[in-house]
Design a protein around this motif. Structure first.
Motif, PDB file in Angstrom:
ATOM      1  N   ALA B 123       0.802  -1.230   0.000  1.00  0.00           N
ATOM      2  CA  ALA B 123       0.000   0.000   0.000  1.00  0.00           C
ATOM      3  C   ALA B 123       0.835   1.281   0.000  1.00  0.00           C
ATOM      4  O   ALA B 123       1.579   1.536  -0.929  1.00  0.00           O
ATOM      5  CB  ALA B 123      -0.988  -0.062   1.166  1.00  0.00           C
ATOM      6  N   GLN B 124       0.737   2.085   1.082  1.00  0.00           N
ATOM      7  CA  GLN B 124       1.402   3.394   1.089  1.00  0.00           C
ATOM      8  C   GLN B 124       2.921   3.301   1.193  1.00  0.00           C
ATOM      9  O   GLN B 124       3.613   4.310   1.062  1.00  0.00           O
ATOM     10  CB  GLN B 124       0.871   4.278   2.231  1.00  0.00           C
ATOM     11  N   GLY B 126       4.584   1.977  -0.995  1.00  0.00           N
ATOM     12  CA  GLY B 126       4.955   2.341  -2.355  1.00  0.00           C
ATOM     13  C   GLY B 126       5.627   1.238  -3.151  1.00  0.00           C
ATOM     14  O   GLY B 126       5.911   0.153  -2.654  1.00  0.00           O
ATOM     15  N   ALA B 295       0.799   4.885  -5.588  1.00  0.00           N
ATOM     16  CA  ALA B 295       0.627   4.310  -4.249  1.00  0.00           C
ATOM     17  C   ALA B 295      -0.602   4.857  -3.532  1.00  0.00           C
ATOM     18  O   ALA B 295      -1.019   5.986  -3.758  1.00  0.00           O
ATOM     19  CB  ALA B 295       1.865   4.577  -3.403  1.00  0.00           C
ATOM     20  N   GLY B 296      -1.156   4.020  -2.665  1.00  0.00           N
ATOM     21  CA  GLY B 296      -2.319   4.408  -1.865  1.00  0.00           C
ATOM     22  C   GLY B 296      -2.707   3.217  -1.022  1.00  0.00           C
ATOM     23  O   GLY B 296      -1.895   2.302  -0.827  1.00  0.00           O
ATOM     24  N   SER B 297      -3.934   3.178  -0.552  1.00  0.00           N
ATOM     25  CA  SER B 297      -4.378   2.030   0.232  1.00  0.00           C
ATOM     26  C   SER B 297      -4.486   0.803  -0.677  1.00  0.00           C
ATOM     27  O   SER B 297      -4.542   0.939  -1.910  1.00  0.00           O
ATOM     28  CB  SER B 297      -5.740   2.316   0.860  1.00  0.00           C
TER      29      SER B 297
END
Lengths: 277, 322
Positions: B123-124, B126, B295-297
Motif C-alpha cells: 500500500a502506502q 509504495g 501508491a495508496g491504500s
C-alpha cells in the motif's frame, strides 16, 4: 625453520610447481582461452590447502574440510590441486573445456570429484562458505571451511556482506584467503577501482583476525593457514601474489588474464619451470 | 499438521498473510526440527517474532543483506537441510536474484525463498516494496518451483508441504489483514496440482493467490449476467498444472487473474502452454498492466489495477461478448 618444516615446505613447493606444469599443459591442450594469470597466482595457496592444511577429502560430509573457490575462474589452480592430491582422477584433466566435460572454465558443483560448489559469478562463494561454517557450528560438525576470493572480486559488495556476517556469527572455523594479484580483467586494480592496500584494514575493521603475507611464498602461506586462532573470530589471509606467477612472460602481464597458450609458448613456459633448481 | 476449521479460517483472515506464515512456521517447528528460517532484518515484520523467541537456534538474522542471506542459506542447506529464506518479495527475489539463480536454480539446493507482502498489499509503502515482477522473475529461472497460496488455510498447507518438498521453491505471499477466505475446511493440497473450485460451461477463470477469492466473486456476478464460468485455483505457477488447463480447452474463453504483472507470471505461463495448440480459445490476461501503480491504500490500488471482483467481471464479460 627446522629441517622437518623445511622438507615439508620443499615438498609443497614441488607440488605447486607440478601443478603449474599441469595447468599450462591443460590450458594449451584445450585449444581455447584459459584464465592463466589468475590460476597461476593461487598455486601456493591451493597446494598448501590440499597438500597439508585440509583433512582427508574422502571423509564423510560432517568431517570433511570444505573448500569454496569463490574466485571461480581460478579453476586451473583448483583442478590441478584436485588431481595432484588424488581427489580427482587426473585422466579427467584431459577433458578440460571439451564438449560434455565436467571441467569447464568455472566450477560446476560435483562433490564426488571435489567440486563443492558451482561458481563463476564473483562475490557469491564467501556467503556459501559462511553458511557452511555456520552449519558446522549449529550441528556440531567438525569440518573447517576455507574460501578463496580475488582482489577484483572484492569490488563486489556481497563480499563485504559475507565478511560482516562471518564476524557476527563468530566463525572461528572459517578461513578466507584473498588472492591479491593486484590486477583484474581491465588491468591494474589501482586503475580500475582502487582499494589497493585496503583489504587488511577493511577486514580488521570488520573484526577478522588478519595476516598479510607474500602469497607465493610457500613457507609464509603454510604458516598463515596455521595461525593460532582467536576464539570467535574468522581468519583472513591477505596473500599478495603475482598474476601469472611462475612464467616470466606471464607475470604481471594482463594479456594473460584469459588467453590461448600456443605450443611454442607452452614449450617456453615449461622449459622455465623444469629448469628451476 | 494444523487443522483447518471455520474458526481458524476466520482467525487467519484477520491475521493476514504474514502473521499466518509466522504461525504456520511456529506450529510446524513444534513438530519437526529439520529446518532453519532466515530473515534480512524483517523477522518481526514477517510474523516470525514468536518463532525467533521459541526456537532461537533455528532462526538466523542476516541483517539487511539479502544477497548474503541466500548464500548463507545455501551453506546451511548443502547437507540437504531445508532452509526458508524470507524477506519482502522484491528484496528476496530481485536484490538477491543472482544468488537465487546460482544457489537455487543451478545448484538446486534445498532453499525455500519466501516473498512476504507480495502484490499490492504494501500500500502506502509504495512501489519499492510491491511484488509486481517477483513471480515472473522466479518463474524464469530453470528448476524453480513457484507457489502462490490463495488464503490463510492454503498458506498453512503450503508451508507444511514445503517442509517435505525437496528442492528449491519460491513462496509468494499476497494479501494482508482481512485476507479473504477461500478454504474453510480441510482440502487436498499438493504442490503442482490445481484445485477446481467451480465448474462452468462458458469460460474458465484461472487464478492464483488473493485473486482466487476475487475470481470466485466475479464468477457469482457473471452468473447473474448469464455467463457461466469455471474457477480454478492454480496455486502452483511453476510447474503449471497443464492437465487443469487442458480440461478447459472446450470453453469459449480462458481468463487468468493475478495480483502481479501481466508480464511473465501466471497469465504468461498459461499463454505459453496454449500457444502451440490449434483451435484453442482466446485468452484474457488480467493483472497489473506492466506499470508502477500510484501508491495508496490496498483497496485504492486494487481498484486502480482493475482487480476488484466487479471490474474483473466487467472485463471478462466484455471479452466474452466481443
Amino acid at each position: 625453520m627446522d629441517r622437518i618444516r623445511q622438507e615439508q615446505v620443499a615438498a609443497l613447493e614441488a607440488h605447486a610447481k607440478h601443478m603449474r606444469i599441469t595447468a599450462l599443459k591443460i590450458a594449451n591442450r584445450c585449444g581455447g582461452n584459459a584464465h592463466l594469470g589468475g590460476g597461476l597466482s593461487v598455486m601456493e595457496a591451493m597446494a598448501a590447502l590440499y597438500g597439508a592444511v585440509m583433512n582427508d577429502q574422502s571423509l564423510p560430509y560432517e568431517q570433511r574440510d570444505k573448500f569454496i573457490l569463490s574466485k571461480g575462474h581460478g579453476v586451473l589452480g583448483l583442478y590441478a590441486a584436485l588431481a595432484e592430491f588424488g581427489v580427482m582422477d587426473e585422466a579427467l584433466l584431459d577433458t578440460f573445456m571439451q564438449d560434455g566435460s565436467d571441467l569447464i572454465a568455472h566450477p560446476v558443483m560435483k562433490p564426488e570429484i571435489g567440486l563443492e560448489a558451482s561458481s563463476g559469478s564473483l562475490g557469491q562463494g564467501i556467503s556459501m562458505a559462511v553458511g557452511l561454517a555456520l552449519a558446522a557450528k549449529k550441528k556440531g560438525y567438525s569440518y573447517r571451511t576455507y574460501v578463496l576470493c580475488g582482489n577484483g572480486e572484492a569490488n563486489e559488495g556481497s563480499v563485504w556482506e559475507a565478511c560482516m556476517s562471518a564476524v557476527n556469527f563468530r566463525l572461528d572455523n572459517f578461513t578466507l584467503f584473498l588472492d591479491n594479484n593486484r590486477m583484474q580483467s581491465d588491468g591494474m586494480s589501482g586503475d580500475v577501482m582502487d582499494i589497493s592496500g585496503k583489504y587488511t584494514g577493511m577486514l580488521e575493521a570488520l573484526g577478522f583476525q588478519v595476516v598479510e603475507i607474500d602469497g607465493n611464498d610457500m613457507a609464509q602461506v603454510l604458516e598463515a593457514f596455521e595461525t593460532p586462532r582467536e576464539a570467535g573470530k574468522p581468519l583472513a589471509i591477505v596473500g599478495n601474489t603475482v598474476k601469472g606467477k611462475g612464467v616470466s612472460f606471464m607475470e604481471n602481464n594482463n594479456d594473460w588474464h584469459h588467453n590461448r597458450l600456443t605450443d611454442a609458448q607452452l614449450a617456453a613456459a615449461l622449459s622455465e619451470l623444469e629448469a628451476e633448481a | 499438521m494444523m487443522e483447518i476449521t471455520k474458526a481458524k479460517a476466520r482467525l487467519w483472515s484477520r491475521l493476514g498473510a504474514r502473521a499466518v506464515f509466522g504461525q504456520a512456521i511456529l506450529e510446524t517447528a513444534k513438530e519437526r526440527n529439520d529446518f532453519y528460517v532466515l530473515s534480512a532484518d524483517l523477522g518481526q515484520s514477517s510474523g516470525l517474532g514468536r518463532f525467533k523467541g521459541e526456537f532461537p537456534d533455528r532462526f538466523v538474522n542476516c541483517g539487511i543483506a539479502e544477497q548474503n542471506m541466500i548464500g548463507v542459506a545455501a551453506g546451511l542447506a548443502k547437507d540437504g537441510t531445508n532452509v526458508f529464506a524470507t524477506s519482502f518479495s522484491p528484496f528476496v527475489t530481485m536484490r538477491a536474484c543472482e544468488q537465487v539463480r546460482m544457489n537455487m536454480g543451478y545448484m538446486q539446493l534445498n532453499i525455500k525463498t519466501v516473498g512476504l507482502g507480495s502484490g499490492l498489499v504494501m500500500a502506502q509503502l509504495g512501489n519499492s516494496h510491491y511484488g509486481l515482477e517477483d513471480g515472473s522473475v522466479m518463474r524464469a529461472i530453470p528448476g524453480m518451483t513457484v507457489v502462490s497460496p490463495a488464503d490463510g488455510a492454503q498458506i498453512v498447507k503450503t508451508v507444511e508441504a514445503l517442509c517435505d518438498f525437496r528442492g528449491p521453491a519460491y513462496l509468494r505471499l499476497t494479501g494482508g489483514p482481512g485476507l479473504p477466505v477461500v478454504y474453510e475446511e480441510d482440502f487436498d493440497f499438493r504442490i503442482g496440482k490445481a484445485i477446481p473450485l467451480r465448474e462452468g460451461k462458458d469460460a474458465a477463470v484461472i487464478a492464483a493467490g488473493t485473486m482466487v477469492y476475487y475470481a470466485k466473486k466475479a464468477a457469482e456476478i457473471l452468473a447473474e449476467k448469464g455467463l457461466d464460468v469455471s474457477v480454478i485455483d492454480m496455486h502452483t505457477i511453476k510447474p503449471l498444472d497443464t492437465g487443469a488447463v487442458d480440461a478447459q480447452l472446450g470453453k469459449k474463453l480462458i481468463v487468468t487473474v493475478e495480483e502481479a504483472s501481466v508480464v511473465g507470471g501466471l497469465g504468461s505461463a498459461v499463454a505459453e502452454y496454449l500457444a502451440p495448440k490449434k483451435g484453442k480459445p482466446p485468452q484474457l490476461i488480467l493483472g497489473i498492466r506492466d506499470c508502477f501503480p500510484h501508491a495508496g491504500s490496498y483497496a485504492y490500488l486494487l481498484e486502480q489495477c482493475r482487480l476488484t471482483a466487479e471490474q474483473i467481471a466487467e472485463d471478462i464479460l466484455r471479452a466474452a461478448e466481443s
